[in-house]
Design a protein around this motif. Sequence first.
Motif, PDB file in Angstrom:
ATOM      1  N   LYS A 138       4.941  91.653  34.135  1.00  0.00           N
ATOM      2  CA  LYS A 138       3.552  91.826  33.692  1.00  0.00           C
ATOM      3  C   LYS A 138       3.048  93.261  33.810  1.00  0.00           C
ATOM      4  O   LYS A 138       1.839  93.514  33.732  1.00  0.00           O
ATOM      5  CB  LYS A 138       2.610  90.873  34.460  1.00  0.00           C
ATOM      6  CG  LYS A 138       3.023  89.414  34.235  1.00  0.00           C
ATOM      7  CD  LYS A 138       2.047  88.435  34.809  1.00  0.00           C
ATOM      8  CE  LYS A 138       2.590  87.025  34.585  1.00  0.00           C
ATOM      9  NZ  LYS A 138       1.912  86.033  35.398  1.00  0.00           N
ATOM     10  N   GLN A 139       3.955  94.185  34.029  1.00  0.00           N
ATOM     11  CA  GLN A 139       3.540  95.588  34.058  1.00  0.00           C
ATOM     12  C   GLN A 139       4.224  96.328  32.924  1.00  0.00           C
ATOM     13  O   GLN A 139       5.280  95.900  32.421  1.00  0.00           O
ATOM     14  CB  GLN A 139       3.933  96.242  35.401  1.00  0.00           C
ATOM     15  CG  GLN A 139       3.246  95.633  36.609  1.00  0.00           C
ATOM     16  CD  GLN A 139       1.721  95.728  36.536  1.00  0.00           C
ATOM     17  OE1 GLN A 139       1.177  96.689  36.004  1.00  0.00           O
ATOM     18  NE2 GLN A 139       1.030  94.731  37.068  1.00  0.00           N
ATOM     19  N   LEU A 140       3.615  97.438  32.525  1.00  0.00           N
ATOM     20  CA  LEU A 140       4.180  98.255  31.448  1.00  0.00           C
ATOM     21  C   LEU A 140       4.969  99.421  32.042  1.00  0.00           C
ATOM     22  O   LEU A 140       4.500 100.090  32.966  1.00  0.00           O
ATOM     23  CB  LEU A 140       3.073  98.799  30.549  1.00  0.00           C
ATOM     24  CG  LEU A 140       2.230  97.768  29.803  1.00  0.00           C
ATOM     25  CD1 LEU A 140       1.213  98.458  28.903  1.00  0.00           C
ATOM     26  CD2 LEU A 140       3.122  96.847  28.972  1.00  0.00           C
ATOM     27  N   PHE A 141       6.161  99.659  31.474  1.00  0.00           N
ATOM     28  CA  PHE A 141       6.966 100.813  31.880  1.00  0.00           C
ATOM     29  C   PHE A 141       7.343 101.583  30.626  1.00  0.00           C
ATOM     30  O   PHE A 141       7.946 101.021  29.717  1.00  0.00           O
ATOM     31  CB  PHE A 141       8.207 100.342  32.642  1.00  0.00           C
ATOM     32  CG  PHE A 141       7.862  99.643  33.922  1.00  0.00           C
ATOM     33  CD1 PHE A 141       7.621 100.380  35.085  1.00  0.00           C
ATOM     34  CD2 PHE A 141       7.725  98.265  33.955  1.00  0.00           C
ATOM     35  CE1 PHE A 141       7.266  99.739  36.262  1.00  0.00           C
ATOM     36  CE2 PHE A 141       7.364  97.622  35.126  1.00  0.00           C
ATOM     37  CZ  PHE A 141       7.133  98.357  36.290  1.00  0.00           C
ATOM     38  N   GLN A 142       6.963 102.848  30.588  1.00  0.00           N
ATOM     39  CA  GLN A 142       7.203 103.618  29.366  1.00  0.00           C
ATOM     40  C   GLN A 142       8.702 103.755  29.117  1.00  0.00           C
ATOM     41  O   GLN A 142       9.485 103.950  30.061  1.00  0.00           O
ATOM     42  CB  GLN A 142       6.562 105.016  29.460  1.00  0.00           C
ATOM     43  CG  GLN A 142       6.404 105.644  28.080  1.00  0.00           C
ATOM     44  CD  GLN A 142       5.882 107.069  28.128  1.00  0.00           C
ATOM     45  OE1 GLN A 142       5.687 107.643  29.193  1.00  0.00           O
ATOM     46  NE2 GLN A 142       5.660 107.653  26.960  1.00  0.00           N
ATOM     47  N   VAL A 143       9.076 103.656  27.856  1.00  0.00           N
ATOM     48  CA  VAL A 143      10.483 103.792  27.460  1.00  0.00           C
ATOM     49  C   VAL A 143      10.553 104.720  26.249  1.00  0.00           C
ATOM     50  O   VAL A 143       9.549 104.920  25.555  1.00  0.00           O
ATOM     51  CB  VAL A 143      11.107 102.427  27.090  1.00  0.00           C
ATOM     52  CG1 VAL A 143      11.194 101.527  28.307  1.00  0.00           C
ATOM     53  CG2 VAL A 143      10.327 101.761  25.965  1.00  0.00           C
ATOM     54  N   PRO A 144      11.726 105.315  25.987  1.00  0.00           N
ATOM     55  CA  PRO A 144      11.850 106.138  24.780  1.00  0.00           C
ATOM     56  C   PRO A 144      11.726 105.268  23.527  1.00  0.00           C
ATOM     57  O   PRO A 144      11.955 104.058  23.585  1.00  0.00           O
ATOM     58  CB  PRO A 144      13.264 106.730  24.880  1.00  0.00           C
ATOM     59  CG  PRO A 144      13.708 106.488  26.271  1.00  0.00           C
ATOM     60  CD  PRO A 144      12.964 105.302  26.778  1.00  0.00           C
ATOM     61  N   HIS A 145      11.398 105.910  22.401  1.00  0.00           N
ATOM     62  CA  HIS A 145      11.098 105.142  21.190  1.00  0.00           C
ATOM     63  C   HIS A 145      12.297 104.473  20.558  1.00  0.00           C
ATOM     64  O   HIS A 145      12.148 103.555  19.767  1.00  0.00           O
ATOM     65  CB  HIS A 145      10.374 106.018  20.166  1.00  0.00           C
ATOM     66  CG  HIS A 145       8.906 105.773  20.198  1.00  0.00           C
ATOM     67  ND1 HIS A 145       8.336 104.715  19.553  1.00  0.00           N
ATOM     68  CD2 HIS A 145       7.914 106.404  20.844  1.00  0.00           C
ATOM     69  CE1 HIS A 145       7.040 104.719  19.781  1.00  0.00           C
ATOM     70  NE2 HIS A 145       6.750 105.733  20.568  1.00  0.00           N
ATOM     71  N   ASP A 146      13.491 104.940  20.912  1.00  0.00           N
ATOM     72  CA  ASP A 146      14.660 104.296  20.309  1.00  0.00           C
ATOM     73  C   ASP A 146      15.132 103.090  21.122  1.00  0.00           C
ATOM     74  O   ASP A 146      16.129 102.472  20.777  1.00  0.00           O
ATOM     75  CB  ASP A 146      15.792 105.316  20.113  1.00  0.00           C
ATOM     76  CG  ASP A 146      16.098 106.072  21.395  1.00  0.00           C
ATOM     77  OD1 ASP A 146      15.524 105.706  22.451  1.00  0.00           O
ATOM     78  OD2 ASP A 146      16.892 107.018  21.350  1.00  0.00           O
ATOM     79  N   SER A 147      14.389 102.733  22.132  1.00  0.00           N
ATOM     80  CA  SER A 147      14.776 101.556  22.910  1.00  0.00           C
ATOM     81  C   SER A 147      14.641 100.306  22.062  1.00  0.00           C
ATOM     82  O   SER A 147      13.623 100.101  21.401  1.00  0.00           O
ATOM     83  CB  SER A 147      13.871 101.401  24.137  1.00  0.00           C
ATOM     84  OG  SER A 147      13.774 102.605  24.845  1.00  0.00           O
ATOM     85  N   GLY A 148      15.670  99.502  22.099  1.00  0.00           N
ATOM     86  CA  GLY A 148      15.603  98.213  21.409  1.00  0.00           C
ATOM     87  C   GLY A 148      15.581  98.300  19.897  1.00  0.00           C
ATOM     88  O   GLY A 148      15.346  97.312  19.215  1.00  0.00           O
ATOM     89  N   VAL A 149      15.843  99.480  19.365  1.00  0.00           N
ATOM     90  CA  VAL A 149      15.875  99.617  17.910  1.00  0.00           C
ATOM     91  C   VAL A 149      17.294  99.356  17.455  1.00  0.00           C
ATOM     92  O   VAL A 149      18.247  99.818  18.078  1.00  0.00           O
ATOM     93  CB  VAL A 149      15.427 101.032  17.494  1.00  0.00           C
ATOM     94  CG1 VAL A 149      15.621 101.239  16.001  1.00  0.00           C
ATOM     95  CG2 VAL A 149      13.986 101.265  17.893  1.00  0.00           C
TER      96      VAL A 149
END
Lengths: 300, 300, 505, 505
Positions: free
Chosen positions: C53-64
Amino acid sequence: MSFVRYKETAEEGDVVIIYLTHESMFPLTLEAGRIFQTRFGALRHSDIIGTRFGSKVLCGGGRGYVYALHPTPELWTLTLPHRTQIVYTTDISMLTLQLDLKPGSVVVESGTGSGSVSHAVIRTIAPTGHLYTFEFHQQRAEKAREEFSDHGLSSLVTVTHRNVCTDGFGLSDVADAVFLDLPSPWEAVASAKLALKKAGGRLCSFSPCVEQIQRTCDKLRSHGFCDITTIECLLRTFDVRSIALPEPDLGRPDTCAQTQQEGGESAENFTFKSAVPPKDMPGHTGFLTFATLYPQMETS
Amino acid sequence: MSFVRYKETAEEGDVVIIYLTHESMFPLTLEAGRIFQTRFGALRHSDIIGTRFGSKVLCGGGRGYVYALHPTPELWTLTLPHRTQIVYTTDISMLTLQLDLKPGSVVVESGTGSGSVSHAVIRTIAPTGHLYTFEFHQQRAEKAREEFSDHGLSSLVTVTHRNVCTDGFGLSDVADAVFLDLPSPWEAVASAKLALKKAGGRLCSFSPCVEQIQRTCDKLRSHGFCDITTIECLLRTFDVRSIALPEPDLGRPDTCAQTQQEGGESAENFTFKSAVPPKDMPGHTGFLTFATLYPQMETS
Amino acid sequence: MIAEGEQVLIQKANVFRLVKVERRKKIFTEKLQFFLDNAIGLPLGSKFEVRNKQLFQVPHDSGVDQVPSEAEVDTDKNNEKIQDDNRSQKLTKEDLKEMAKQGAKGEEIIEQLVQNNANFKEKTSFSQAKYLRKKGKKYLNYITILRPTLRLLCNMYMAKSPSKICHLRVDTLSQMLTVGNIHAHSKVIVVDSCQGLVLGAVMERMAGLGTLVQVYHGDFPFRHVYDAFNFPASFDETMLPFPMNQLNCLHSPQSIKDGLQHDESAVTSNGEESTGLDVMKDTEPNVEDQKVEVTPEDSISAPRTDLSFAEGVSDSKEKNESSTTAKASSSDTEVNMKGEGDLPTEAPNADGSTRKRPPWKEYKKDPARLERQRERKERIEQARTVLQQGNMDGLLIACKFHPSPLVEALLPCLAPSRTFAVYCQHREPLVDCYTRLRGRGGVLNLQLTETWLRNFQILPGRSRPDMQMSGTGGYLLSGITVAMETDTTSSTTEPPTKKVKMETD
Amino acid sequence: MIAEGEQVLIQKANVFRLVKVERRKKIFTEKLQFFLDNAIGLPLGSKFEVRNKQLFQVPHDSGVDQVPSEAEVDTDKNNEKIQDDNRSQKLTKEDLKEMAKQGAKGEEIIEQLVQNNANFKEKTSFSQAKYLRKKGKKYLNYITILRPTLRLLCNMYMAKSPSKICHLRVDTLSQMLTVGNIHAHSKVIVVDSCQGLVLGAVMERMAGLGTLVQVYHGDFPFRHVYDAFNFPASFDETMLPFPMNQLNCLHSPQSIKDGLQHDESAVTSNGEESTGLDVMKDTEPNVEDQKVEVTPEDSISAPRTDLSFAEGVSDSKEKNESSTTAKASSSDTEVNMKGEGDLPTEAPNADGSTRKRPPWKEYKKDPARLERQRERKERIEQARTVLQQGNMDGLLIACKFHPSPLVEALLPCLAPSRTFAVYCQHREPLVDCYTRLRGRGGVLNLQLTETWLRNFQILPGRSRPDMQMSGTGGYLLSGITVAMETDTTSSTTEPPTKKVKMETD
């Protein structure tokens, strides 16, 4: 029965299209004694047998009813059991006309797929033409052969299980038209040219992607096909509705003095009948590439 | 005068759009004493100077008249002197919105071309934004610079004569949006990325051919652009007409005995107002490819 | 910057949701639950993974998904051998639930799915990518927090509840703004039944410079979507409301008196309130001509629209409006009904948060409320003046009403050589409007248009138009005003509209 | 085979012209003059060069532009340096005229143009190809002689004079034929104001097997384009004319008497005339029910449409019809006016060549003419019978009239479970038709559609949609007939149309 000739009365063994609603139709092969469950209730095959096509047939013990329609290639396309992605009537119409098909035409098709195109082509070239259709997937080929037989079309079609891209059509100087619906249609171009009559003919290739038609057009050009054109044809079906747009209440012109009306809208409406475009529509089915093979000039 | 701010009265030196008909409009820079020949007769600039924009102006010694309109980027797009193929309002509208442009946006454009896009962009980003526009053809760059000055836009735009595909934009971390209208847009992608703000921004590339957008999309993907979408937007302009379709004369129902009517048509018509689609319309202008550059994640 | 108190869009795959950034507020979207606290202060456009339930910043190519390059595209494989019979996956639903329970990351689950799928290796690289994309949507818990741009807002409404924005598609909206020549320092009239979407679009293009008159229907100037733009409060000062049901008395001689008189006093007594209103500063030369003798009593004695209860009922009111819309376009009923409940937004009412409301009697006497009421009345009078000057620069209409009467009432408010654009979901009302304007005269370049919009998938070896597209984006009628013929006796020169008609038909 | 007496299409570049093959007849097309004599006996689809007004067969790749391959496509050149100022060509018009005079072949002239064009080498290979194509159109004298297929005929009319075929675009026509399930051994009704294009299309798909009833307007069953198909004479025997202005009396009790009686005698006395008419052979079981007592006098005493002068006036008649059409769709007036004179066709009148016509009095008494007249009357009576049997298999309407009354009059002629398709250039008449049919009942699957058609240019490195496309192909209303409710008292079951409406709305 035969898909290519209307008959009046539905008989045992006939295929009928059961119409519940516009969105809900099913093909049914009539067998006395059997029952088909619809959401309007149970439908007894026996109640259809002997009635005229297009009649209302009661189901669910008289609580509901359906219509039993004569099959056509178009209804079949809408209701057939899908074994592959199929080509729909808009594109089929266009390819039938653009391939100059008519009774007596000899046509080569690959792949057979679910037989959607095949049924429409056979309808148009009957009673004197012939369709040679090729399918690389064995079960599909067998299933198609069976269906053509059930639909009274066997004498008009030859189904072959073969990968035409690697093994060719094995036909020479017989076809007025060739229809390709293959992942790599360019691989079948040389063989298609061979299959076409020396007096000339037409070819159509159906592909969803630009890259496919690019390679196919290159191949067609290098094999001497002319008048190469590629088209897209999209169908938009309108909903006919009566629309009532409320007239805005702009108040009384004589004075700004006014009490707020309940609801705030004038009672009047701007009413009209309209053909309302659908919210969503098919945006793409495939590109249809057409080409002509002209007769070779006799070198005297 | 300025294209980005309405004024009321046309003055010497102002650009006005002379409206003869819907299909016939001309831009005119007002100079007292000069005369402009129209097919409705001679039009004296002095007759326009001092009148309100949108007024009727007599010409041909009072025999004809025209309207003198305030210039807008859209009217300019319709009437500008073509130096290149131009982008029209339908696509300009879409790219303006899809690039999230608004007053204050900093935009990079190449090529300037005839300045059709530039004018519309400047209108939207004024009074606080800036357009950096690049043109590889020297005369065109000069001509554009001159026009921007004449249109009161100099402070909002910087015109540079440069081949950005080989030499880059020479800009870094300044732009909210980049618009590419180049034969080889993929060659400008790296430089466009550099020009965009580190906080992120949008890019649009306009190309007529599929192969161009294929290469551009590949390049955009490899440079970390996201949300890459390609669209086509076509404008269909209707002709509003009153249509009278004759009712067929089906004869009298009571008897087949009848004398042939003169003309054979019933006097009645089925009459309706309709928005009639045009016989021909633009089928393609170009594909618009959009992409987002997101802010880099700070690696702590 | 993701800032507390501002509205943002939360994107999960293709689904968008509008929320207000608040600390310690749980957000629900697409089966995810999380708090925004960790995102506050990071740049808009940042991508996050949801964990616990918390947000953790990730790079934009994550999960793409990786897009296979052209070289990798193997046209030899054609799924020929694949029997899609749902038996290819060895993992059961229970297996997957158990993995999730034990806190497996989305990537780990997908990896397991791939390894346990008998067909995966037989698939073409595109089928593989498609498979991964499909599973990614289900198992990857990434979200992106975005600025609510016009583009994203319009697309979000179009996807979720198009009837709320009168089916105004983004390309049609873009045409309106361009054809209407909307820009800073102009004076624009907007009639908007699109929850304030058009209003917001116009304000964004004007950036609080100029004047925006909102002609509103009902008791209250509704502008739900407008609030999503996070405009600074100063922008609001350039916006003047005017009730639709006072349009008819705008140009009658009697009311011109009322309006002008009333407004003049307003300007004199509230000079400081008109800041940001260009129209007040630019005294146009022709305003002189329009002034008429007036008696102040007329306007004062006239009972005005009672705004007192407006804030209280605005919610249910809007529901009434929605159902009216639904009545007119029955195909959307379902969408609308659904949309009503779960429209992804938590915007406050237009005049700020009214969650806790005092009892009615107290509220009625509330001095702040009375002050707001007084202010609104004054702003309506300012709007009246501006409209009556007949010197507006633009008019955009996108509403649920038949547009013809509105166009006829509002065109006289425009200066000559200005543009207007009228949107309608159906074309028949615009044909009517076109015809009436032709008969009226004073307009050029009347154009009835429709745009056609289609997305194109550009991928190596698989470029093609999208298989589905929008059936319509609605219709647009646009034109340019010109000076009306004042001398009706001069029949020597043909009226311009006739002439134009001959030329263009 | 290019055969004397048959109609062929002459193609020069993109322009088509319909001509009848005759010896020693000079053909004019696109500034070329030539005789067809040399082409007779060669295959249809052959290509020729025109030299000294004679045709010489050439291979099909003659004069075709080379399409540059992908490798040759040089994106580096971008016409950047080219100043298109018309000074690049050193050859003058006079030079070119002189060359042509001296009998230079087209290829030679183009070669000279290229060598004398200062810019040619600077152009990209595509610009070069474009230049060659442009010059080729002007200087190369190649023609192709083609079979007049439905595809080519429809496209030719659409390009030259669309109003003559009611703007029926080829894709819309193709939908009609398919949706209408037109095939051999069926019994089809056609109403055609498209100069017989639809009639020809239907006959081609029926190949003279079955029955085709042409419901015609005016004095004479007009079928100009039909004749271009070169159908064998036997096909004509399956076609029965029926005048539109007798449709109303088709189903009235009085006329059913007349018709049936009259027809019965016709069948008896002219049994041999009904060859090729499937309907005559298949005696349907339900025909019995429809038979009614009749008195022969009624029909015989009725004065019928006077066909005597029809042949003589059919040309000017058609002009009247065209101008009616033009009135209804004024945008085509210009095309129509132009098209009227130079429509590329030399088809004879429908009943053969009537170039030399005897003086009126003589003509009136001409026994051959009287025989034709008698035959036509008989065929009309046959049509009446077929229609009254209510057992037709299909109905296609593409005409200049409001279609609703025609549909209502002709639907009762169809058996249940048969399809019909109605084309109209405008959608409003079809909306009316749709509404009326909904009210009437007895139809399922009513669909109002429009198709969108665009060509795509596929060339190496330059693939894109064509820059121009057709704005509309018209609208189509189609449906399926079902048995009408005969028992009007049974209100327990809901009428099918209502039910369907609820389901689909």
